[in-house]
Design a protein around this motif. Structure first.
Motif, PDB file in Angstrom:
ATOM      1  N   ASN A 198     -14.976 -11.476  22.953  1.00  0.00           N
ATOM      2  CA  ASN A 198     -13.798 -11.823  22.395  1.00  0.00           C
ATOM      3  C   ASN A 198     -13.638 -10.864  21.183  1.00  0.00           C
ATOM      4  OD1 ASN A 198     -14.727 -13.802  20.416  1.00  0.00           O
ATOM      5  ND2 ASN A 198     -15.381 -14.602  22.568  1.00  0.00           N
ATOM      6  N   CYS A 215     -21.104  -4.097  25.815  1.00  0.00           N
ATOM      7  CA  CYS A 215     -20.613  -3.802  27.127  1.00  0.00           C
ATOM      8  C   CYS A 215     -21.506  -2.425  27.701  1.00  0.00           C
ATOM      9  CB  CYS A 215     -19.248  -3.323  26.991  1.00  0.00           C
ATOM     10  SG  CYS A 215     -18.071  -4.331  26.616  1.00  0.00           S
ATOM     11  N   TYR A 223     -13.758  -9.018  28.884  1.00  0.00           N
ATOM     12  CA  TYR A 223     -13.313  -9.111  27.516  1.00  0.00           C
ATOM     13  C   TYR A 223     -12.160  -9.944  27.871  1.00  0.00           C
ATOM     14  CZ  TYR A 223      -9.912  -8.214  23.879  1.00  0.00           C
ATOM     15  OH  TYR A 223      -9.073  -8.450  22.823  1.00  0.00           O
ATOM     16  N   LEU A 261     -11.671  -0.983  30.061  1.00  0.00           N
ATOM     17  CA  LEU A 261     -11.843  -2.571  30.347  1.00  0.00           C
ATOM     18  C   LEU A 261     -10.832  -2.723  31.303  1.00  0.00           C
ATOM     19  CD1 LEU A 261     -12.715  -4.001  26.781  1.00  0.00           C
ATOM     20  CD2 LEU A 261     -14.066  -3.892  29.052  1.00  0.00           C
ATOM     21  N   VAL A 267     -11.041  -7.489  32.216  1.00  0.00           N
ATOM     22  CA  VAL A 267     -10.248  -8.286  31.226  1.00  0.00           C
ATOM     23  C   VAL A 267      -9.670  -9.348  31.971  1.00  0.00           C
ATOM     24  CG1 VAL A 267      -8.167  -8.483  29.524  1.00  0.00           C
ATOM     25  CG2 VAL A 267      -9.526  -6.162  30.006  1.00  0.00           C
ATOM     26  N   GLY A 288     -18.395 -12.953  19.719  1.00  0.00           N
ATOM     27  CA  GLY A 288     -17.244 -12.025  19.307  1.00  0.00           C
ATOM     28  C   GLY A 288     -16.652 -12.758  18.104  1.00  0.00           C
TER      29      GLY A 288
END
Length: 452
Positions: A198, A215, A223, A261, A267, A288
């Motif tokens: 995040n 990633c 995400y 993404l 996502v 994140g």
């Protein structure tokens, strides 16, 4: 039957369509706003309690205020970083509302913005609105509950007194399960780790580079955006720049459907707290900069590591003993394996019971009964709130539109048409590079035929 009115962008038992949620902004700009009303509602929903919900983004008229006084026992006000420049108007409207109420107004979890600068006189731009709001609240309540030490210092700057006018109670989301927290599930940090990341668009480049490296090292990644403008990317194919024209966006941020993404269907957006928890229970790690994105993981039993961008996030990470570092401490050589390998994710359990007791004391001081008052309550107790939540089949995650079911794609196109009509009205006399019809055709082609 006791009735409480709670400030929230939507009700905990609402299950709106994606179209209704996004067009009506039922996450209040940020899906993190789904979490703290969820936790507070569970705490307050004893067998004889009904909770209704209200938005406060617009001024509440005197007739409605009279209805609130007549119908409800208390006005419950969960807030995040409400002491900030961009919230001055709503904070002032809230102060007016509270000043006209004869019932207690209970503020839970309010904080000051992470980056603030005083002027030459030592004042902040939102001091007047903040002082007015707190004074209005204290007319009919014992004290307000605040996030952490930075906010405590700010309220002392305004002239309020610790443990008399306010109590540091942290984030109410952390107390969804009361005095207990799920023990973080053990996992091994390696290339097979299932990770949830995040972030947000305006943060420094080195954070985005670090998360890209995460990633690259862990192929099983997703995400999770939280802002409404990113939900619009997911849902309709709009770009962040379509709605946030003045925002400085990191060049490689996932701001439209051309980003890897989105192209790789990695996502996920959430329009209910329960769907968010369910997703996180299937992840090994959350990492994140978003405080509530990571708190959602913690209360789901998933280890979380916070990359704090500012003091707003840092004060909560420190108060709740959440594993964290600051973005400032990241370097170009930092990699996630080295950063996470020796972290004790169980540290979040240390002191949680004591923090909960203070949180519980806050409710008692303000005359609110909770499910925790029952001596028989335990982590395994199924409450009236739990039963009602379990009866609802909440919508699952919002996925990138090219990968969505047909009905969701059509909803997304319908939403996009509405936005184009709105833009057409606003720009009636301004020249446009594309006509609305050309814009719709170009975006529809992009979202229905994604790059492989």
């Amino acid at each position: 039957m006791k009735k409480y009115l709670m400030r929230a962008p939507s009700g905990c038992f609402d299950n709106p369509s994606y179209f209704d949620c996004i067009s009506g902004n039922m996450i209040g700009d940020n899906s993190g706003n789904l979490l703290f009303p969820h936790s507070i509602s569970r705490a307050l929903m004893c067998d004889d309690v009904q909770i209704d919900y209200i938005k406060t983004s617009n001024m509440i008229d005197d007739m409605k205020i009279a209805d609130i006084n007549r119908e409800y026992e208390a006005f419950i006000i969960p807030l995040a970083n409400a002491f900030r420049i961009s919230f001055i108007n709503e904070l002032t409207a809230l102060a007016y509302l509270v000043s006209r109420l004869s019932i207690p107004s209970i503020v839970i979890g309010v904080g000051v913005n992470g980056v603030i600068k005083a002027d030459d006189s030592g004042e902040y731009p939102f001091d007047q609105a903040s002082r007015l709001f707190v004074k209005s609240v204290l007319k009919n309540s014992a004290c307000i509950g605040i996030r952490g030490e930075q906010t405590a210092a700010y309220l002392e700057h305004l002239g309020f007194v610790r443990d008399q006018d306010f109590m540091v109670i942290g984030c109410p989301s952390m107390f969804l399960h009361g005095a207990d927290l799920p023990k973080p599930r053990p996992f091994t940090i390696d290339q097979d780790t299932k990770v949830s990341i995040n972030s947000k668009a305006v943060l420094p480049e080195k954070l985005h580079l670090f998360l890209k490296d995460v990633c690259d090292r862990m192929p099983d990644h997703y995400y999770v955006p939280q802002n409404i403008y990113e939900f619009k990317v997911l849902f309709s194919g709009m770009t962040i720049a379509d709605t946030q024209k003045t925002m400085k966006i990191y060049k490689d941020y996932p701001q439209d459907l051309s980003h890897p993404l989105y192209r790789e269907n990695r996502v996920r957006g959430f329009v209910s707290a329960e769907a968010w928890f369910e997703y996180l229970r299937g992840r090994d790690l959350s990492i994140g900069s978003r405080i509530h994105g990571n708190i959602a993981a913690v209360i789901s039993g998933t280890p979380a590591f916070i990359l704090a961008p500012d003091n707003r996030v840092l004060e909560l990470a420190e108060y709740h003993n959440l594993p964290h570092t600051t973005i400032a401490d990241l370097s170009k050589d930092t990699n996630v394996f080295d950063l996470i390998r020796d972290v004790n994710f169980d540290q979040v359990l240390d002191g949680h019971k004591e923090r909960f007791e203070k949180y519980h004391e806050f409710f008692k001081r303000n005359g609110l009964e909770t499910i925790y008052d029952d001596p028989s309550y335990s982590f395994d107790t199924v409450t009236a709130f739990d039963k009602k939540i379990a009866s609802i089949d909440f919508h699952g995650p919002l996925v990138p539109l090219p990968f969505a079911e047909y009905d969701q794609q059509m909803e997304g196109i319908r939403y996009l048409r509405r936005q184009i009509k709105n833009l057409q009205k606003k720009a009636k006399n301004a020249p446009a590079k594309l006509t609305p019809k050309q814009r719709l055709k170009a975006v529809a082609k992009k979202i229905l035929k994604p790059k492989k």
